[in-house]
Every structure is written in C-alpha cells, then in structure tokens.
Design a protein around this motif. Structure first.
Motif, short mmCIF file in Angstrom:
data_model
loop_
_atom_site.label_atom_id
_atom_site.label_comp_id
_atom_site.label_asym_id
_atom_site.label_seq_id
_atom_site.Cartn_x
_atom_site.Cartn_y
_atom_site.Cartn_z
N GLY A 112 29.52 36.85 39.89
CA GLY A 112 29.12 37.09 38.51
C GLY A 112 30.12 37.89 37.71
O GLY A 112 29.74 38.72 36.88
N LYS A 113 31.42 37.64 37.91
CA LYS A 113 32.47 38.36 37.20
C LYS A 113 33.35 37.36 36.45
O LYS A 113 34.49 37.09 36.84
CB LYS A 113 33.31 39.19 38.17
CG LYS A 113 32.50 40.27 38.90
CD LYS A 113 33.35 41.05 39.89
CE LYS A 113 32.54 42.14 40.57
NZ LYS A 113 33.36 42.92 41.54
N PRO A 114 32.85 36.81 35.35
CA PRO A 114 33.59 35.75 34.65
C PRO A 114 34.86 36.22 33.98
O PRO A 114 35.68 35.40 33.56
CB PRO A 114 32.57 35.25 33.61
CG PRO A 114 31.67 36.42 33.39
CD PRO A 114 31.55 37.10 34.72
N GLN A 115 35.05 37.54 33.85
CA GLN A 115 36.24 38.04 33.15
C GLN A 115 37.54 37.60 33.84
O GLN A 115 38.59 37.56 33.20
CB GLN A 115 36.19 39.57 33.03
CG GLN A 115 36.22 40.33 34.34
CD GLN A 115 34.84 40.63 34.91
OE1 GLN A 115 33.90 39.87 34.68
NE2 GLN A 115 34.72 41.74 35.63
N LEU B 175 34.71 56.03 38.34
CA LEU B 175 35.84 55.34 37.73
C LEU B 175 35.58 53.84 37.74
O LEU B 175 34.96 53.31 38.67
CB LEU B 175 37.13 55.64 38.51
CG LEU B 175 37.61 57.09 38.48
CD1 LEU B 175 38.84 57.25 39.38
CD2 LEU B 175 37.96 57.51 37.06
N ALA B 176 36.05 53.17 36.72
CA ALA B 176 35.88 51.72 36.65
C ALA B 176 36.61 51.07 37.82
O ALA B 176 37.74 51.44 38.15
CB ALA B 176 36.41 51.19 35.33
N GLY B 177 35.95 50.12 38.45
CA GLY B 177 36.54 49.44 39.59
C GLY B 177 37.16 48.12 39.19
O GLY B 177 37.16 47.71 38.03
N ASP B 178 37.68 47.39 40.19
CA ASP B 178 38.28 46.09 39.94
C ASP B 178 37.51 45.08 40.77
O ASP B 178 36.29 45.05 40.72
CB ASP B 178 39.77 46.12 40.28
CG ASP B 178 40.51 44.88 39.78
OD1 ASP B 178 40.20 44.41 38.68
OD2 ASP B 178 41.38 44.39 40.51
N ALA B 179 38.19 44.28 41.55
CA ALA B 179 37.51 43.21 42.28
C ALA B 179 37.05 43.64 43.66
O ALA B 179 36.43 42.86 44.37
CB ALA B 179 38.45 42.00 42.41
N ILE C 81 40.28 32.90 44.54
CA ILE C 81 39.57 34.19 44.50
C ILE C 81 38.93 34.42 43.14
O ILE C 81 37.77 34.84 43.05
CB ILE C 81 40.54 35.34 44.84
CG1 ILE C 81 40.92 35.29 46.33
CG2 ILE C 81 39.92 36.68 44.50
CD1 ILE C 81 41.98 36.30 46.72
N PHE C 82 39.66 34.15 42.07
CA PHE C 82 39.12 34.40 40.74
C PHE C 82 37.97 33.44 40.42
O PHE C 82 37.01 33.82 39.74
CB PHE C 82 40.21 34.32 39.69
CG PHE C 82 41.12 35.54 39.65
CD1 PHE C 82 40.98 36.56 40.59
CD2 PHE C 82 42.09 35.69 38.68
CE1 PHE C 82 41.79 37.69 40.55
CE2 PHE C 82 42.92 36.81 38.63
CZ PHE C 82 42.76 37.81 39.58
N ALA C 83 38.06 32.21 40.91
CA ALA C 83 36.93 31.28 40.75
C ALA C 83 35.72 31.79 41.53
O ALA C 83 34.59 31.70 41.06
CB ALA C 83 37.33 29.89 41.22
N ARG C 84 35.96 32.33 42.71
CA ARG C 84 34.87 32.88 43.52
C ARG C 84 34.25 34.11 42.87
O ARG C 84 33.03 34.28 42.88
CB ARG C 84 35.39 33.23 44.92
CG ARG C 84 34.32 33.73 45.88
CD ARG C 84 34.91 33.98 47.25
NE ARG C 84 35.86 35.09 47.24
CZ ARG C 84 36.61 35.43 48.29
NH1 ARG C 84 36.52 34.73 49.43
NH2 ARG C 84 37.44 36.44 48.22
N LEU C 85 35.09 34.98 42.29
CA LEU C 85 34.57 36.16 41.60
C LEU C 85 33.65 35.76 40.46
O LEU C 85 32.63 36.42 40.20
CB LEU C 85 35.72 37.01 41.06
CG LEU C 85 36.46 37.85 42.11
CD1 LEU C 85 37.76 38.40 41.52
CD2 LEU C 85 35.59 38.98 42.61
#
Length: 511
Positions: free
Chosen positions: A469-472, A180-184, A460-464
């Motif tokens: 490597g998760k620019p989305q 299943l597709a994951g998240d963060a 957190i989103f800036a760190r991701l």
C-alpha cells in the motif's frame, strides 16, 4: 523513575514519588495508539487516578490539563493529537451491561481508553490490552505498578521495557523521543534529544521473522541474503569505523531485542532541490574507490565472542532478485503474466549473464549505497564527510554494484554527464591504487549490475505499491525504466535485451 526491573508475571516499576508516576505515565502514553485500552486496577488509594492523569496529560501534551476523577461521571473524554482519550471509572457499575447505556464501546473504539476498576466489568475488556496493577506498600509509603500486556499488547510492552532498559543503561532516559520518517524498510527510528541538547538515534529493528518458503524450503530473505537481526549492522558498523569511515558510533545496544542507540549524524544529505550535489557525490565515489582498493575481511566481530560472516552475493541471490520483475512488475504494472517459456528463458539468460559478475573478485557490497542513506558531515574532512547508514544487508559482491547504486539512484536523477564523470573518477582512483585495474571490465560489470539492479527495483517498487500500500514508489518507475534500457544497450547484455524487447518492449525502448 527508579528501581525498574522485569519480574514475573509483569514489569514492576517502583513509584516513590509524583515525578516517578509522571514518568511512567509518559512511558505508557508513548506506546498507546487509537483503539488501545489500559486497565488500571488496585485498591483505594493505590494511585490509579494519579497515573491515569499522568497518561492523559502526556497524550494531550498538556502538563497542566485538569483531569478529575470520573467516579461520578463514569466517563470523561479529552482531545489529544493521537485521538480522543476516554477516562472511565467502573467502580459504580453493577454489571457490564450498563456500559451500553453510556456508549463506552463506541467512545473507546474511537480513541484510547483508560479504565479504573476494570474488574467491575471484566467481560467488556478486549483481549488485547495493557493491564497496570497498582499497589501501596504501607511500610515504605511507596507505590508500585506491575505492567502486563495481553494479546497483541504483550510484544509491544516487551519492546517498551527493552527500550526503557537500554535508555537507562546508556544514560538517555531523560531524552525526548520523536519518530523519524521511514522509507521502504520495516525498521523504525526515533531521534532522542536530551535536555542538554545532545542527540542520538534509536533504531528499532526486531529480528526479522521468516517469510513463507519460496524455493527449496527457504524464504526470500534467506535466498537474497538479507540481514535477519541487528547483529549484521553492529558488525558492519564496527568494520566501517575501523577503516576511519563515518558510520555512526554505537552508544548502546540490546541485540536480543533488536535495539541500537546510535550517533546522530544529522539531516544534511547529498542532494539539494536540483538533485545530486556534484562535490558530495564525488566524495561518495572516492569513498567507494578507497573501500574497494582495500583488502577487507569477510568475518567481523559483533561482540562478546560473537562474529558475523558476510554472505556471498551469489548467483541464487542475484537471480531471485531479478525475478521480482516477473512476479510483481509484469502483472501489476505492465498488465501481463509471463508465460512458462518466457520465465524459463528470462531465468536462463540472467543466470548466464550474472555468472561473470559472481566469478569476479569481490569486496564489501553495501547494497543500499544511495542518496537516502548518505549524509554530509561538513565538519569532517575528505571521505569522512560522507556519513553512512543502512548497511546491514552488506555482502561480498562485485565492486560495480555499489557504484551503480550511487550513480543510477532509483529515487533521484543523476544527470548523464555527471554519471559519466564520476564513473571516470572512480576508475582513475582505482587505477591509481592498482595500475592493473581493468577499466573495460568495470564498464561491463557496471552495465550488468545496473541492469540487474534496475530489474530488481522495478519489481520491489511494484510490490511496495501492490502488497504494502505504498503507491508513492510508482513515481520512480520511469527513471528506473530508463536506467534499465541504457544498461541493456551494452554488448554484454545483447541477448537479454532481446528478451525485454520481445516481452516488455516499452522497457527496452525507455532510454
């Protein structure tokens, strides 16, 4: 497959018939990815080609694929969704030097390699590989396979063995597995479907390794009170279900390996193409009001005499989360490094502001109570229609935190009028259960918790993006920036708002 048990120095699998060989081939194929090598050893007639054929067919998703022995061709390549599959037989090689002439290394690096008689060119084998030694018992006529992982394959094989054991014990070994597709998060999930159509979810969440110490010799996860194993999930799951809430039933578990077999609550969420579905968000709001009006324990059983103590969402945890803004958002999104004095002022202002949040009465704070983790179960009634996921990081914290998490969702826009309507619904439900409930205190705590949470998520989103490597996740920043600005407008945050206006003026004006 039958009679599977771990034995040193590897995992021994009895292969009494062709069906067992096919099943082992499918199990091995499940774990393989581009760049892997499987070394198949054993005497003549031990079944190396039969097992290789089963693996190739499973990788190619073609049970009737013609897979002849490569004894004379040495190399045979097949197309598969995971990439090219190289089936090699080293029996006729006199040395590893001959492999360069046939381009084995290039072919193996480009896909997945299965090698029979690997000992004929042992020097060519990579240190990371799966070794399968096959043997024939002349007395019983049964074959057996001993699997051993080398290098980085060792933990992967151990996980595969643990999953096989869990599915066997739980009666789900015959299920098809689909990721299943994951998240963060670092967890992985698979949907299992049995021939009968029954479904379950396999949660793969090995114990979280400690990160580097960041403060007083403690890693970030320990300071922020993040769960390090599935024990917390199991305890919270049983606690929520004891309250007649729709957390998934547990079908099986391997706590040491970090594996859980869970009820599949489906795919229907609380959003549609236009965003939040008001009826479903209202029910999720009522669930929080009911939960927060209930006297809840701070110790929950895991099983077999083991308990889980819910940690407190203390000042240190809130503070280190807020500082993610300084560590990641400011340098990598705003393009500036905070000065020492700016950092010190930020820390002191947040410590002062958060003190009242920490000192207020606490409840179970699930922490990730938002649309990705809420499912809609229309066949149930009332608040049981809300299916709950991802609550292993629950703490004892302020009731307002989860309300903010729901109504100021970081990943979808909750219209302002709907947010106010549902905040009022929550307050009325709480007031109905407790006439002394303080609505003004709720509004104040809601603003403080909302500002802290938005500050944390920006980091957190800036760190991701930057580290993982998760620019989305950058697409959500404008929404979170607006949420932060609206929360900073509350009088309880006047001094903090001044800090943001000085050092990040775009944020303070984002509303």
């Amino acid at each position: 497959m039958s009679n599977v048990e771990p034995q040193a120095p590897g995992w021994v699998v009895d292969l009494p018939n062709e069906e067992a060989t096919v099943a082992l081939g499918a199990l091995i194929a499940e774990e393989l990815r581009r760049g892997d090598l499987v070394a198949l050893s054993g005497e003549l007639g031990a079944g190396k080609t039969a097992l290789a054929r089963a693996v190739v067919r499973a990788l190619a998703e073609d049970p009737d694929l013609e897979v002849p022995s490569p004894t004379f061709t040495i190399l045979q390549t097949y197309d598969a969704p995971a990439g090219p599959v190289v089936h090699a037989d080293f029996y006729r090689l006199s040395s590893a030097d001959e492999l360069a002439e046939i381009g084995f290394a290039e072919a193996a690096d480009a896909g997945i390699a299965l090698v029979e008689w690997p000992e004929r060119a042992a020097a060519a084998l990579p240190p990371t590989r799966l070794e399968v030694r096959l043997a024939l018992d002349a007395a019983t006529g049964h074959r057996s396979a001993t699997l051993a992982g080398h290098g980085a394959f060792a933990p992967r094989l151990a996980r595969a063995q643990a999953i096989h054991g869990l599915l066997t014990r739980s009666g789900w070994l015959d299920a098809e597995r689909a990721p299943l597709a994951g998240d963060a998060s670092s967890r992985a999930y698979e949907r299992l479907v049995r021939p009968s159509g029954a479904q379950a979810i396999l949660m793969i969440s090995p114990r979280r390794p400690d990160g580097p110490p960041v403060r007083r010799g403690k890693p970030y996860s320990a300071i922020a009170k993040l769960a390090e194993s599935v024990h917390a999930f199991v305890a919270m799951d049983r606690g929520l279900r004891a309250l007649d809430l729709s957390a998934p039933r547990l079908y099986g578990e391997d706590l040491a390996a970090g594996l859980l077999l869970l009820e599949d609550l489906g795919n229907e969420g609380v959003l549609d193409a236009d965003g939040p579905i008001p009826e479903r968000y209202a029910e999720a709001t009522r669930l929080l009001a009911r939960l927060h009006a209930t006297q809840l324990p701070n110790i929950l059983p895991v099983g077999d005499g083991e308990d889980h103590v819910l940690p407190s969402y203390d000042l240190e945890a809130f503070q280190i989360e807020a500082e993610l803004l300084l560590d990641w958002y400011m340098p990598h999104v705003a393009g500036q490094q905070p000065s020492g004095s700016a950092r010190a002022e930020f820390v002191n202002l947040w410590l002062e502001t958060l003190a009242e949040l920490v000192e207020a009465p606490t409840t179970w704070t699930l922490r990730d109570y938002h649309s990705p983790n809420l499912l809609w179960l229309p066949e149930r009634e009332g608040i049981q229609r809300i299916g709950l996921l991802d609550f292993q990081d629950a703490v004892l914290g302020p009731p307002a935190y989860d309300v903010v998490s729901l109504l100021q969702d970081a990943r979808t826009t909750v219209p302002g009028d709907l947010e106010l309507k549902l905040l009022g619904l929550y307050a009325r439900e709480r007031k109905g259960a407790d006439p002394a409930f303080d609505m003004a205190a709720l509004a104040r705590a809601y603003a403080i918790a909302g500002a802290q949470r938005a500050t944390k998520i920006l980091g957190i989103f800036a760190r991701l993006d930057r580290r993982d490597g998760k620019p989305q996740y950058l697409a959500h920043l404008p929404r979170i920036e607006r949420q932060l600005a609206r929360n900073l407008a509350h009088p309880a945050l006047t001094r903090l708002k001044s800090w943001y206006e000085t050092h990040l003026p775009g944020l303070a004006a984002a509303a």
